[in-house]
Write a protein that holds these residues in place. Structure first.
Motif, PDB file in Angstrom:
ATOM      1  N   CYS A   2      21.527 155.334   4.350  1.00 52.93           N
ATOM      2  CA  CYS A   2      22.122 155.899   5.560  1.00 52.93           C
ATOM      3  C   CYS A   2      21.233 157.024   6.080  1.00 52.93           C
ATOM      4  CB  CYS A   2      23.512 156.437   5.238  1.00 52.93           C
ATOM      5  SG  CYS A   2      24.479 156.835   6.685  1.00 52.93           S
ATOM      6  N   PHE A   4      21.149 159.994   8.863  1.00 50.68           N
ATOM      7  CA  PHE A   4      22.077 160.760   9.668  1.00 50.68           C
ATOM      8  C   PHE A   4      21.423 161.412  10.879  1.00 50.68           C
ATOM      9  CE2 PHE A   4      24.070 160.557   5.561  1.00 50.68           C
ATOM     10  CZ  PHE A   4      25.413 160.427   5.858  1.00 50.68           C
ATOM     11  N   LYS A  11      28.636 168.033  19.739  1.00 53.21           N
ATOM     12  CA  LYS A  11      28.487 166.602  19.526  1.00 53.21           C
ATOM     13  C   LYS A  11      27.778 165.913  20.681  1.00 53.21           C
ATOM     14  CE  LYS A  11      31.060 162.822  17.546  1.00 53.21           C
ATOM     15  NZ  LYS A  11      32.300 162.298  17.073  1.00 53.21           N
ATOM     16  N   THR A  50      31.183 168.489   8.680  1.00 55.84           N
ATOM     17  CA  THR A  50      31.550 167.112   8.336  1.00 55.84           C
ATOM     18  C   THR A  50      30.303 166.283   8.052  1.00 55.84           C
ATOM     19  OG1 THR A  50      31.524 166.344  10.626  1.00 55.84           O
ATOM     20  CG2 THR A  50      33.649 167.069   9.769  1.00 55.84           C
ATOM     21  N   ASP A  52      29.793 162.116   8.033  1.00 50.78           N
ATOM     22  CA  ASP A  52      30.458 160.850   8.328  1.00 50.78           C
ATOM     23  C   ASP A  52      29.458 159.719   8.142  1.00 50.78           C
ATOM     24  OD1 ASP A  52      31.634 158.608   9.529  1.00 50.78           O
ATOM     25  OD2 ASP A  52      32.649 159.806  11.053  1.00 50.78           O
ATOM     26  N   SER A  53      29.570 158.993   7.027  1.00 48.26           N
ATOM     27  CA  SER A  53      28.607 157.924   6.746  1.00 48.26           C
ATOM     28  C   SER A  53      28.859 156.678   7.592  1.00 48.26           C
ATOM     29  CB  SER A  53      28.609 157.570   5.261  1.00 48.26           C
ATOM     30  OG  SER A  53      29.880 157.147   4.854  1.00 48.26           O
ATOM     31  N   ILE A  54      30.054 156.503   8.112  1.00 47.12           N
ATOM     32  CA  ILE A  54      30.335 155.363   8.987  1.00 47.12           C
ATOM     33  C   ILE A  54      29.630 155.561  10.337  1.00 47.12           C
ATOM     34  CG2 ILE A  54      32.133 154.133  10.271  1.00 47.12           C
ATOM     35  CD1 ILE A  54      33.980 154.707   7.835  1.00 47.12           C
ATOM     36  N   MET A  55      29.716 156.779  10.884  1.00 46.92           N
ATOM     37  CA  MET A  55      29.074 157.085  12.160  1.00 46.92           C
ATOM     38  C   MET A  55      27.633 157.564  11.971  1.00 46.92           C
ATOM     39  SD  MET A  55      31.317 156.313  14.393  1.00 46.92           S
ATOM     40  CE  MET A  55      30.620 157.020  15.852  1.00 46.92           C
ATOM     41  N   GLU A  57      26.606 160.555  10.998  1.00 43.52           N
ATOM     42  CA  GLU A  57      26.509 161.859  11.620  1.00 43.52           C
ATOM     43  C   GLU A  57      26.823 162.954  10.611  1.00 43.52           C
ATOM     44  OE1 GLU A  57      28.062 160.714  16.109  1.00 43.52           O
ATOM     45  OE2 GLU A  57      29.383 161.854  14.794  1.00 43.52           O
ATOM     46  N   HIS A  59      27.627 167.198  10.896  1.00 38.63           N
ATOM     47  CA  HIS A  59      27.884 168.283  11.834  1.00 38.63           C
ATOM     48  C   HIS A  59      27.776 169.613  11.099  1.00 38.63           C
ATOM     49  CE1 HIS A  59      29.260 165.652  15.089  1.00 38.63           C
ATOM     50  NE2 HIS A  59      29.623 164.877  14.089  1.00 38.63           N
TER      51      HIS A  59
END
Length: 64
Positions: A2, A4, A11, A50, A52-55, A57, A59
Motif C-alpha cells: 500500500c 499512501f 483533504k 488517521t 486508511d489503507s482502503i483509501m 491515505e 492524515h
C-alpha cells in the motif's frame, strides 16, 4: 504493498505533502516518512490523525 498519499491539515489536493509513502515513524518532535523511490520526508510538530489503507491515505495534523 500500500502506497499512501499524505495530507497535512486537510483533504484537498493543496494539502498533499507526500505521495507513494510506504513507511512512516513517529519520532521525537516529528514524523519521518519514506516513499517507494526511497525519498524521505520529515514533518515537524505533527501527529498522525488517521491511516486508511482502503483509501490509501494518511492524515497528519500540525501541533504547536
Amino acid at each position: 504493498m500500500c502506497e499512501f498519499t499524505v495530507y497535512l491539515n486537510g483533504k484537498s489536493d493543496s494539502d498533499v505533502i507526500a505521495t507513494n509513502v510506504i513507511k512512516s515513524k513517529i519520532k521525537e518532535g516529528h514524523i519521518s516518512m519514506m516513499d517507494s523511490s526511497g525519498k524521505t520526508y520529515r514533518v515537524d510538530n505533527a501527529e498522525i490523525v488517521t491511516v486508511d489503507s482502503i483509501m490509501a491515505e494518511m492524515h497528519l495534523k500540525s501541533v504547536a
